[in-house]
Design a protein around this motif. Structure first.
Motif, PDB file in Angstrom:
ATOM      1  N   GLY A 242      60.351  84.121 -70.238  1.00 12.36           N
ATOM      2  CA  GLY A 242      60.370  83.399 -71.048  1.00 12.36           C
ATOM      3  C   GLY A 242      59.618  82.656 -71.845  1.00 12.36           C
ATOM      4  O   GLY A 242      58.000  83.384 -71.600  1.00 12.36           O
ATOM      5  N   TRP A 243      59.232  82.429 -72.917  1.00  7.46           N
ATOM      6  CA  TRP A 243      58.647  82.010 -73.903  1.00  7.46           C
ATOM      7  C   TRP A 243      58.665  80.166 -73.669  1.00  7.46           C
ATOM      8  O   TRP A 243      59.485  79.851 -73.599  1.00  7.46           O
ATOM      9  CB  TRP A 243      58.598  82.125 -75.325  1.00  7.46           C
ATOM     10  N   SER A 244      57.623  79.744 -74.474  1.00  5.59           N
ATOM     11  CA  SER A 244      57.354  78.529 -74.932  1.00  5.59           C
ATOM     12  C   SER A 244      56.523  77.732 -75.645  1.00  5.59           C
ATOM     13  O   SER A 244      55.715  78.451 -76.363  1.00  5.59           O
ATOM     14  CB  SER A 244      57.055  77.759 -73.297  1.00  5.59           C
ATOM     15  N   VAL A 245      57.360  76.393 -76.798  1.00  5.81           N
ATOM     16  CA  VAL A 245      56.599  75.842 -77.923  1.00  5.81           C
ATOM     17  C   VAL A 245      56.289  74.867 -78.056  1.00  5.81           C
ATOM     18  O   VAL A 245      57.001  74.377 -77.460  1.00  5.81           O
ATOM     19  CB  VAL A 245      56.518  77.126 -78.771  1.00  5.81           C
ATOM     20  N   GLU A 246      55.065  74.320 -78.179  1.00 11.67           N
ATOM     21  CA  GLU A 246      54.835  72.925 -77.382  1.00 11.67           C
ATOM     22  C   GLU A 246      54.135  72.276 -78.523  1.00 11.67           C
ATOM     23  O   GLU A 246      52.748  72.748 -78.706  1.00 11.67           O
ATOM     24  CB  GLU A 246      54.685  72.755 -75.907  1.00 11.67           C
ATOM     25  N   ALA A 247      54.778  71.429 -79.102  1.00 11.64           N
ATOM     26  CA  ALA A 247      53.897  71.109 -79.733  1.00 11.64           C
ATOM     27  C   ALA A 247      53.272  69.117 -79.620  1.00 11.64           C
ATOM     28  O   ALA A 247      54.714  67.822 -80.266  1.00 11.64           O
ATOM     29  CB  ALA A 247      54.211  70.748 -81.546  1.00 11.64           C
ATOM     30  N   PRO A 248      52.698  68.510 -78.364  1.00  9.09           N
ATOM     31  CA  PRO A 248      52.648  67.266 -78.395  1.00  9.09           C
ATOM     32  C   PRO A 248      52.510  66.050 -79.298  1.00  9.09           C
ATOM     33  O   PRO A 248      52.703  64.829 -78.738  1.00  9.09           O
ATOM     34  CB  PRO A 248      51.874  67.251 -76.799  1.00  9.09           C
TER      35      PRO A 248
END
Length: 260
Positions: A242-248
């Protein structure tokens, strides 16, 4: 639905190498560890279980039990050793067994004493190298989740080797071992046999340069399951990637977005 009449009392005592906030915590020197502190947490749970209204098993009613847990930790400059010892003593061990048939599966209540967790951790600068039992979660736990529910609840760990790197803009981890769930079932208080499920996995993430901090990550897991005796399934395994993208920190820190 199974209804159970249970009375439980839990007491936690903590003995830590700490003093009031105005003073420095006491420490001592150990070879390899350097300046070292020690902590011990003792948890005691007393239970009494009455009638569980379950037909067909009269041997798990009207009994008391003591569950004892010792959490110990030694923390040095870069080295840390953690261990947890669990003990379970039902009052049935002091009584003549009411079971009339040898090997009756209904007579499952028995005492138990074991080192449930043991971890050696080395943390040189941005690296973490571990051997033993470790809680580990990839992302939000969809692909892999070995976590602790709470101090008195159920937890699972991956017993093996772990290498992690945590830099300013890049991190990765490589993990491998066997699943090590807590051995006592919290519902019927039986001691569960561990299956040797082998787990390997890796994850990595990078924070993209720019004014807007965005972190892109990827992970992969493979699990080989131990086949049960007389099972129709053999050589079972599963692969997850899987993959993930985070803009916190969007909108001046008022908004955080995460996709996996």
């Amino acid at each position: 639905m199974r209804a159970t009449a249970v009375v439980a009392l839990a007491v936690c005592l903590t003995l830590a190498a700490a003093s009031p906030a105005v003073a420095q915590a006491p420490s001592f020197e150990l070879p390899l560890f350097g300046e070292t502190t020690f902590s011990l947490t003792n948890t005691s749970i007393l239970r009494y279980r009455g009638n569980d209204y379950e037909l067909g098993d009269p041997y798990d009613e009207d009994f008391g039990s003591l569950y004892q847990r010792f959490d110990l930790a030694v923390q040095g400059d870069e080295l840390r050793v953690e261990s947890r010892i669990d003990a379970f003593v039902p009052t049935t061990v002091f009584q003549e067994s009411p079971c009339t048939v040898a090997g009756d599966s209904r007579c499952y209540l028995a005492w138990d004493l074991r080192p449930e967790r043991l971890t050696l951790r080395w943390e040189p600068r941005d690296w973490t190298i571990e051997a033993g039992d470790t809680q580990i979660v990839f992302g939000r736990g969809i692909a892999l989740s070995f976590r602790k529910v709470d101090l008195l609840g159920v937890d699972t760990a991956l017993r093996g080797g772990h290498v992690r790197y945590q830099g300013e803009n890049f991190r990765f981890g490589i993990h491998g071992g066997v699943a090590n769930p807590q051995n006592q079932d919290p519902l019927d208080l039986s001691i569960i046999r561990e299956f040797t499920d082998v787990v390997t996995g890796a994850n990595a993430a990078v924070t993209l340069p720019g004014e807007l901090p965005i972190t892109v990550g990827a992970h992969a897991v493979r699990v080989w399951f131990e086949d049960e005796e007389f099972s129709a399934f053999t050589n079972r395994a599963v692969d997850v990637a899987g993959w993930s993208v985070e803009a916190p920190a969007l909108a001046d820190g008022q908004l955080a977005l995460y996709a996996e």
